[in-house]
Design an enzyme around this catalytic site. Sequence first.
Site, PDB file in Angstrom:
ATOM      1  N   ILE A 107       7.307   7.527  17.123  1.00  0.00           N
ATOM      2  CA  ILE A 107       6.977   8.159  15.854  1.00  0.00           C
ATOM      3  C   ILE A 107       5.853   9.005  15.818  1.00  0.00           C
ATOM      4  CG2 ILE A 107       6.623   8.022  13.395  1.00  0.00           C
ATOM      5  CD1 ILE A 107       9.425   6.920  14.137  1.00  0.00           C
ATOM      6  N   ARG A 116      -8.776  -0.500   4.323  1.00  0.00           N
ATOM      7  CA  ARG A 116      -8.196   0.595   3.520  1.00  0.00           C
ATOM      8  C   ARG A 116      -6.944   0.195   3.245  1.00  0.00           C
ATOM      9  NH1 ARG A 116      -6.971   5.374   6.959  1.00  0.00           N
ATOM     10  NH2 ARG A 116      -5.711   5.500   5.044  1.00  0.00           N
ATOM     11  N   CYS A 142      -5.901   8.195   9.362  1.00  0.00           N
ATOM     12  CA  CYS A 142      -5.855   7.576  10.761  1.00  0.00           C
ATOM     13  C   CYS A 142      -5.618   8.319  12.022  1.00  0.00           C
ATOM     14  CB  CYS A 142      -4.862   6.459  10.809  1.00  0.00           C
ATOM     15  SG  CYS A 142      -4.942   5.050   9.805  1.00  0.00           S
ATOM     16  N   ARG A 179      -0.734  14.443  13.018  1.00  0.00           N
ATOM     17  CA  ARG A 179      -0.301  14.328  11.761  1.00  0.00           C
ATOM     18  C   ARG A 179      -0.396  15.622  10.733  1.00  0.00           C
ATOM     19  NH1 ARG A 179      -2.361   8.787   9.151  1.00  0.00           N
ATOM     20  NH2 ARG A 179      -0.174   8.986   8.281  1.00  0.00           N
ATOM     21  N   ASP A 198       4.329   1.053  11.818  1.00  0.00           N
ATOM     22  CA  ASP A 198       3.095   0.121  11.451  1.00  0.00           C
ATOM     23  C   ASP A 198       2.865  -1.116  12.051  1.00  0.00           C
ATOM     24  OD1 ASP A 198       2.960   1.774   8.259  1.00  0.00           O
ATOM     25  OD2 ASP A 198       2.639   2.871  10.051  1.00  0.00           O
ATOM     26  N   ARG A 211      -4.926  10.240   4.335  1.00  0.00           N
ATOM     27  CA  ARG A 211      -3.855  11.112   4.574  1.00  0.00           C
ATOM     28  C   ARG A 211      -2.829  11.320   3.152  1.00  0.00           C
ATOM     29  NH1 ARG A 211      -0.495  14.421   7.770  1.00  0.00           N
ATOM     30  NH2 ARG A 211       1.751  13.941   7.251  1.00  0.00           N
ATOM     31  N   LYS A 221       0.815  -1.223  -0.069  1.00  0.00           N
ATOM     32  CA  LYS A 221      -0.067  -0.001   0.200  1.00  0.00           C
ATOM     33  C   LYS A 221       0.876   1.308   0.008  1.00  0.00           C
ATOM     34  CE  LYS A 221      -1.835   1.762   3.931  1.00  0.00           C
ATOM     35  NZ  LYS A 221      -1.432   3.143   4.108  1.00  0.00           N
ATOM     36  N   ASN A 222       1.945   1.277   0.882  1.00  0.00           N
ATOM     37  CA  ASN A 222       2.679   2.448   1.273  1.00  0.00           C
ATOM     38  C   ASN A 222       3.641   2.683  -0.105  1.00  0.00           C
ATOM     39  OD1 ASN A 222       1.117   2.921   3.065  1.00  0.00           O
ATOM     40  ND2 ASN A 222       2.441   2.412   4.768  1.00  0.00           N
ATOM     41  N   VAL A 281       1.028  18.750   8.068  1.00  0.00           N
ATOM     42  CA  VAL A 281       1.635  18.670   7.009  1.00  0.00           C
ATOM     43  C   VAL A 281       2.469  19.922   6.950  1.00  0.00           C
ATOM     44  CG1 VAL A 281      -0.176  17.420   5.847  1.00  0.00           C
ATOM     45  CG2 VAL A 281      -0.434  20.015   5.828  1.00  0.00           C
ATOM     46  N   ASP A 282       3.115  20.238   8.152  1.00  0.00           N
ATOM     47  CA  ASP A 282       4.123  21.667   7.890  1.00  0.00           C
ATOM     48  C   ASP A 282       5.301  21.141   7.522  1.00  0.00           C
ATOM     49  OD1 ASP A 282       4.474  19.769  10.193  1.00  0.00           O
ATOM     50  OD2 ASP A 282       5.550  21.086  11.274  1.00  0.00           O
TER      51      ASP A 282
HETATM   52  C1  EPZ Z   1       3.800   7.252   6.200  1.00  0.00           C
HETATM   53  O1  EPZ Z   1       3.027   8.289   6.789  1.00  0.00           O
HETATM   54  C2  EPZ Z   1       3.041   6.033   6.118  1.00  0.00           C
HETATM   55  N1  EPZ Z   1       1.720   6.285   5.049  1.00  0.00           N
HETATM   56  C3  EPZ Z   1       2.694   5.402   7.547  1.00  0.00           C
HETATM   57  O2  EPZ Z   1       1.918   4.329   7.232  1.00  0.00           O
HETATM   58  C4  EPZ Z   1       3.792   5.248   8.284  1.00  0.00           C
HETATM   59  O3  EPZ Z   1       3.247   5.234   9.542  1.00  0.00           O
HETATM   60  C5  EPZ Z   1       4.473   6.824   8.660  1.00  0.00           C
HETATM   61  O4  EPZ Z   1       4.932   6.806   7.029  1.00  0.00           O
HETATM   62  C6  EPZ Z   1       5.880   6.582   9.113  1.00  0.00           C
HETATM   63  O5  EPZ Z   1       6.691   5.293   8.644  1.00  0.00           O
HETATM   64  C7  EPZ Z   1       1.878   6.138   3.896  1.00  0.00           C
HETATM   65  O6  EPZ Z   1       2.947   5.770   3.407  1.00  0.00           O
HETATM   66  C8  EPZ Z   1       0.663   6.297   3.087  1.00  0.00           C
HETATM   67  P1  EPZ Z   1       5.683  10.499   8.381  1.00  0.00           P
HETATM   68  P2  EPZ Z   1       3.507   9.849   6.925  1.00  0.00           P
HETATM   69  O7  EPZ Z   1       5.413  12.025   7.611  1.00  0.00           O
HETATM   70  O8  EPZ Z   1       4.337  10.137   5.641  1.00  0.00           O
HETATM   71  C9  EPZ Z   1       5.064  13.880  11.779  1.00  0.00           C
HETATM   72  C10 EPZ Z   1      -0.003   3.065   7.702  1.00  0.00           C
HETATM   73  O9  EPZ Z   1      -0.478   2.451   8.460  1.00  0.00           O
HETATM   74  N2  EPZ Z   1       4.890  14.844  10.734  1.00  0.00           N
HETATM   75  O10 EPZ Z   1       6.914   9.782   8.459  1.00  0.00           O
HETATM   76  O11 EPZ Z   1       2.281  10.662   6.871  1.00  0.00           O
HETATM   77  C11 EPZ Z   1       4.112  12.997  11.860  1.00  0.00           C
HETATM   78  O12 EPZ Z   1       2.901  13.475  12.683  1.00  0.00           O
HETATM   79  C12 EPZ Z   1       0.493   4.438   7.766  1.00  0.00           C
HETATM   80  O13 EPZ Z   1       0.276   2.443   6.501  1.00  0.00           O
HETATM   81  C13 EPZ Z   1       4.739  16.092  11.097  1.00  0.00           C
HETATM   82  O14 EPZ Z   1       4.714  16.550  12.264  1.00  0.00           O
HETATM   83  O15 EPZ Z   1       4.348   9.757   8.144  1.00  0.00           O
HETATM   84  C14 EPZ Z   1       4.499  11.804  12.729  1.00  0.00           C
HETATM   85  O16 EPZ Z   1       4.707  12.035  14.024  1.00  0.00           O
HETATM   86  C15 EPZ Z   1      -0.145   5.093   9.046  1.00  0.00           C
HETATM   87  N3  EPZ Z   1       4.498  17.035  10.175  1.00  0.00           N
HETATM   88  C16 EPZ Z   1       6.003  11.655  12.117  1.00  0.00           C
HETATM   89  O17 EPZ Z   1       6.203  13.022  11.771  1.00  0.00           O
HETATM   90  C17 EPZ Z   1       4.591  16.774   8.717  1.00  0.00           C
HETATM   91  O18 EPZ Z   1       4.475  17.504   7.681  1.00  0.00           O
HETATM   92  C18 EPZ Z   1       6.212  10.691  11.213  1.00  0.00           C
HETATM   93  O19 EPZ Z   1       5.271  10.952   9.919  1.00  0.00           O
HETATM   94  C19 EPZ Z   1       4.632  15.079   8.436  1.00  0.00           C
HETATM   95  C20 EPZ Z   1       4.977  14.473   9.400  1.00  0.00           C
END
Ligand code: EPZ
Length: 428
Positions: free
Chosen positions: A327, A397, A116, A121, A305, A92, A22-23, A123-124
């Site tokens: 995380i 999903r 989720c 989460r 995950d 997301r 998926k990812n 997007v900054d």
């Molecule tokens: C990806 O999410 C995956 N989703 C997530 O899998 C996975 O848990 C995550 O990476 C970490 O490995 C997909 O690939 C579709 P991050 P992503 O940006 O990109 C914070 C699943 O179950 N953050 O690495 O959203 C965030 O809140 C899903 O398949 C900010 O603060 O994860 C988190 O605490 C769930 N600001 C940390 O960084 C931002 O702009 C890591 O998030 C972006 C993220």
Amino acid sequence: MNDIQILGKIPLYGEMAAQGSKNAVLPMMAASLLHRGTTTLLNVPCIQDVDCMVGILRKLGAKVYREGREMQIDASCLDSCEISLDYVQKMRSSIMVLGPLVARLGQAVTHYPGGCSIGKRPVDYHVKLLRDLGITVKEEGDRIEAKADHCHGCELRLCFPSVGATENAVMAAAGAEGETVIRNCAREPEIVELCRFLECMGIETKGAGTDTICLRGQKSKNDPVYRVCGDRIAAGTYLAAAAVTGGHIRITDVPVYYMEATLRALRACGCQIMTENDCIHLSAPRNLTAIPYLETEVYPGFPTDMQSVLLTVLCCGIGESRLRETIFEGRFETAAELLRMGADITVKDNCAVVKGGAGLSGSTVRARDLRGGAALIVAGLAAKGWTVVKDCGHVDRGYEDIADNLRKLGAEVRRVGTKTKEESRAVG
Ligand code: EPZ
């Protein structure tokens, strides 16, 4: 209603093939917008998040054709730069369409995404990276508008190795003039797969899988044909299901090289695991054991995950385990549901202390998020009696036919009050 009923304590035996990741597939589908031609993806999983991304691409004007697990995306002509709110609120990953779309059209509009409930989460990081590339990003309420008037290659630095922000930056940089260097980027396998896919398109990158990725903005040259790798998290989930039921299973078509940390954790619980090429064979011990301490980390550490699913395994392991989530700040919601099944879990400061081995009892529980829902299904397989996991739409999903797959491994599992497969995957 989309519930799954499970009768526990039946050992799982047999063989299955891992679904496509998926990812890995979601960013590739977004990246297909960079190509004024046809993209072919193979081994695409039949899951709701893919349906959602198809909806987004079609609303932008791309033509998407699917035949089983083969998908063709013709993005020659796009007639909108606005990502549909209907889909943004469901997923997301919609945020990662922003980069390729603004790279392709020079402008893009989206909204803060849903997804989720595993933490805030924001997007900054995504917004900052786009602005550093010279893209004007306006945020009004939950609306985000990007304009690439002066998109130029530069040196970017992530304050945290965010997976999605790294993917967005790579795809946006493909549309920038000149070279971009992205430092402190994510090293996850999904980044490596995305960059391999871009190279199939004729967009060279260097450094994928390390903390620094370099690429030069360029137009795609070829119609890419790419096979999506196996899903390392879905595969880990089925291995955990065999582990808690005392079973023996073999999973094929798995990216073993991406699963070291997950296999290490399952071995630490007493499982016997053999790997060969793209296959994993797991034999569960008579009794699982505890893991004194483990924490989730960015790749190549133990994946967040897999945290909820491992929490379930530790509930079955004899002794006291500690599992820290580093995380996401809200990823222990499933613990409350496991307590309803008789688990002994105390969560403090994002660390769960699990006193395992007393056994779980069937109950009615509720999936709160994708991986948490899968963890509750695994708990149902381990529990005495029947368990009903409610709201399994979360699970659909990201997991392809989880009830059918478990039944094929000998589990007594059925969907209750179910819509047809098509209905449950239908995207509104
Ligand atoms: C990806 O999410 C995956 N989703 C997530 O899998 C996975 O848990 C995550 O990476 C970490 O490995 C997909 O690939 C579709 P991050 P992503 O940006 O990109 C914070 C699943 O179950 N953050 O690495 O959203 C965030 O809140 C899903 O398949 C900010 O603060 O994860 C988190 O605490 C769930 N600001 C940390 O960084 C931002 O702009 C890591 O998030 C972006 C993220």
